[in-house]
Write a protein that holds these residues in place. Structure first.
Motif, mmCIF file in Angstrom:
data_model
loop_
_atom_site.group_PDB
_atom_site.id
_atom_site.type_symbol
_atom_site.label_atom_id
_atom_site.label_comp_id
_atom_site.label_asym_id
_atom_site.label_seq_id
_atom_site.Cartn_x
_atom_site.Cartn_y
_atom_site.Cartn_z
ATOM 1 N N LEU A 1 0.825 -1.209 0.000
ATOM 2 C CA LEU A 1 0.000 0.000 0.000
ATOM 3 C C LEU A 1 0.858 1.257 0.000
ATOM 4 N N SER A 2 1.987 1.220 0.700
ATOM 5 C CA SER A 2 2.882 2.377 0.726
ATOM 6 C C SER A 2 3.459 2.661 -0.648
ATOM 7 N N SER A 3 3.748 1.597 -1.408
ATOM 8 C CA SER A 3 4.281 1.802 -2.759
ATOM 9 C C SER A 3 3.260 2.497 -3.646
ATOM 10 N N LEU A 4 1.979 2.148 -3.453
ATOM 11 C CA LEU A 4 0.924 2.825 -4.210
ATOM 12 C C LEU A 4 0.813 4.283 -3.791
ATOM 13 N N ASP A 5 0.861 4.542 -2.476
ATOM 14 C CA ASP A 5 0.793 5.923 -1.984
ATOM 15 C C ASP A 5 1.980 6.743 -2.486
ATOM 16 N N ASP A 6 3.159 6.125 -2.526
ATOM 17 C CA ASP A 6 4.349 6.830 -3.011
ATOM 18 C C ASP A 6 4.183 7.213 -4.479
ATOM 19 N N LYS A 7 3.617 6.307 -5.274
ATOM 20 C CA LYS A 7 3.414 6.592 -6.699
ATOM 21 C C LYS A 7 2.387 7.709 -6.872
ATOM 22 N N ILE A 8 1.313 7.676 -6.079
ATOM 23 C CA ILE A 8 0.290 8.722 -6.139
ATOM 24 C C ILE A 8 0.904 10.075 -5.775
ATOM 25 N N ASN B 1 -2.926 12.803 -18.113
ATOM 26 C CA ASN B 1 -2.502 11.408 -17.958
ATOM 27 C C ASN B 1 -2.203 11.083 -16.503
ATOM 28 N N ASN B 2 -1.533 12.004 -15.821
ATOM 29 C CA ASN B 2 -1.217 11.792 -14.408
ATOM 30 C C ASN B 2 -2.489 11.734 -13.554
ATOM 31 N N CYS B 3 -3.440 12.614 -13.856
ATOM 32 C CA CYS B 3 -4.703 12.617 -13.104
ATOM 33 C C CYS B 3 -5.440 11.295 -13.266
ATOM 34 N N ASN B 4 -5.470 10.775 -14.480
ATOM 35 C CA ASN B 4 -6.122 9.490 -14.717
ATOM 36 C C ASN B 4 -5.396 8.366 -13.992
ATOM 37 N N ALA B 5 -4.066 8.426 -13.979
ATOM 38 C CA ALA B 5 -3.286 7.405 -13.264
ATOM 39 C C ALA B 5 -3.528 7.479 -11.759
ATOM 40 N N ILE C 1 -6.292 8.504 -10.246
ATOM 41 C CA ILE C 1 -7.625 7.930 -9.990
ATOM 42 C C ILE C 1 -7.546 6.393 -9.990
ATOM 43 N N HIS C 2 -6.852 5.836 -10.964
ATOM 44 C CA HIS C 2 -6.723 4.372 -11.067
ATOM 45 C C HIS C 2 -6.006 3.797 -9.847
ATOM 46 N N LEU C 3 -4.910 4.434 -9.440
ATOM 47 C CA LEU C 3 -4.126 3.931 -8.308
ATOM 48 C C LEU C 3 -4.901 4.058 -6.998
ATOM 49 N N GLU C 4 -5.644 5.147 -6.827
ATOM 50 C CA GLU C 4 -6.439 5.306 -5.602
ATOM 51 C C GLU C 4 -7.534 4.245 -5.512
ATOM 52 N N ARG D 1 -5.810 0.939 -4.642
ATOM 53 C CA ARG D 1 -5.432 0.915 -3.221
ATOM 54 C C ARG D 1 -6.639 0.661 -2.332
ATOM 55 N N ASP D 2 -7.724 1.395 -2.577
ATOM 56 C CA ASP D 2 -8.903 1.281 -1.717
ATOM 57 C C ASP D 2 -9.617 -0.058 -1.905
ATOM 58 N N THR D 3 -9.467 -0.647 -3.092
ATOM 59 C CA THR D 3 -10.059 -1.966 -3.330
ATOM 60 C C THR D 3 -9.207 -3.070 -2.707
ATOM 61 N N LEU D 4 -7.897 -2.901 -2.773
ATOM 62 C CA LEU D 4 -6.978 -3.926 -2.267
ATOM 63 C C LEU D 4 -6.993 -4.050 -0.747
ATOM 64 N N LEU D 5 -7.091 -2.911 -0.049
ATOM 65 C CA LEU D 5 -6.921 -2.926 1.402
ATOM 66 C C LEU D 5 -7.831 -3.927 2.110
ATOM 67 N N PRO D 6 -9.149 -3.858 1.955
ATOM 68 C CA PRO D 6 -9.992 -4.821 2.673
ATOM 69 C C PRO D 6 -9.758 -6.266 2.215
ATOM 70 N N LYS D 7 -9.416 -6.439 0.928
ATOM 71 C CA LYS D 7 -9.164 -7.790 0.431
ATOM 72 C C LYS D 7 -7.884 -8.360 1.032
ATOM 73 N N LEU D 8 -6.868 -7.513 1.164
ATOM 74 C CA LEU D 8 -5.614 -7.961 1.767
ATOM 75 C C LEU D 8 -5.791 -8.273 3.248
#
Length: 283
Positions: A49-56, A252-256, A258-261, A264-271
């Motif tokens: 999750l931190s790697s996703l936050d860092d990319k965002i 392009n960055n804005c779309n990326a 949105i996708h990463l957020e 992240r929010d989908t992965l957290l409860p599943k993880l």
């Protein structure tokens, strides 16, 4: 730790129910059994999750740099070293106005493909519209028949009530505007890219147009009466060529982001529930 706090908040929210006044009884929380992965897996989850936050965060910082580049280019070419005629005309001579104020459509809280852009969704950072903050929607029939005009790609959206002097650029879609905002579309002599930067540069002057009512507001005729110098046509074309590249990178960055957020929010409860597992080295 932050992962656990968020997961606990999700679990507690699930205890509130859906009817009446939402609240959680203390004994329900005290007796609830929280199921967590073991410590090593928690660390692995936090790393993902931190790697996703860092990319965002990196994409946000890139956009901030790109916006600074656009602002610096505008200032250098049209403010510090202007070329061509220095004659002035009121802003209304350079733009068409998309104004649906006074048209209050029947709307929904439930999401549809037709969001209503209000002041709160205008650029919090940069020129993009924050669709995650939109709370009102219309249906297709209302979208097609209710409003006087619709936005077109790269129109500039301007707040007129509340947080005045805030601007965004519309990148396309089925969004509409009703109250407290207007759209401006460049016509002869300027472009939408130039218009956005000009408004941004004059934001302090625009805020001074506040008529001092119950909440900050500006009258559209006052905004349209602001004087704009007629820019050099060749410089406008050259400026647009630079800005098209910059704005496309921002989009392009804005779309990326949105996708990463969403990821992240989908992965957290599943993880955290174990539905999705991450590989990690056991100590």
């Amino acid at each position: 730790m932050l992962v656990l706090i968020f997961f606990r908040s999700v679990a507690i929210a699930s205890m509130t129910g859906s009817s009446g006044r939402q609240r959680v009884q203390t004994d329900v929380v005290q007796n609830y059994i929280f199921k967590f992965p073991d410590y090593q897996e928690q660390k692995a989850i936090a790393s993902v999750l931190s790697s996703l936050d860092d990319k965002i965060d990196l994409l946000h910082r890139q956009n901030k740099t790109l916006e600074s580049m656009a602002e610096a280019l505008f200032r250098q070419w049209f403010i510090e070293n202007p070329q061509g005629s220095q004659d002035e005309l009121p802003l209304k001579e350079f733009v068409d106005v998309i104004d649906n104020r006074g048209k209050t459509p029947p709307c929904f809280v439930a999401s549809t493909a037709y969001p209503i852009i209000e002041v709160n969704a205008l650029a919090q950072e940069g020129r993009n519209i924050d669709y995650s903050l939109i709370r009102k929607y219309v249906d297709k029939q209302t979208f097609n028949s209710w409003f006087r005009k619709h936005l077109e790609p790269f129109d500039v959206v301007v707040s007129t009530v509340g947080s005045i002097g805030v601007f965004a650029m519309f990148f396309g879609g089925n969004a509409c505007i009703a109250q407290n905002v207007i759209g401006l579309r460049a016509k002869d002599k300027i472009s939408n890219y130039y218009l956005y930067q000009w408004l941004l540069f004059h934001s302090d002057e625009i805020k001074e147009l506040d008529i001092g009512s119950v909440q900050p507001s500006i009258k559209v005729p006052h905004l349209l009466s602001l004087p704009m110098k007629i820019p050099n046509e060749e410089k406008i074309i050259e400026f647009d060529n630079h800005l098209k590249t910059i704005v496309q990178k921002i989009l392009n960055n804005c779309n990326a982001i949105i996708h990463l957020e969403k990821l992240r929010d989908t992965l957290l409860p599943k993880l955290m529930s174990g539905e999705v597992r991450v590989k990690y080295a056991k100590e």
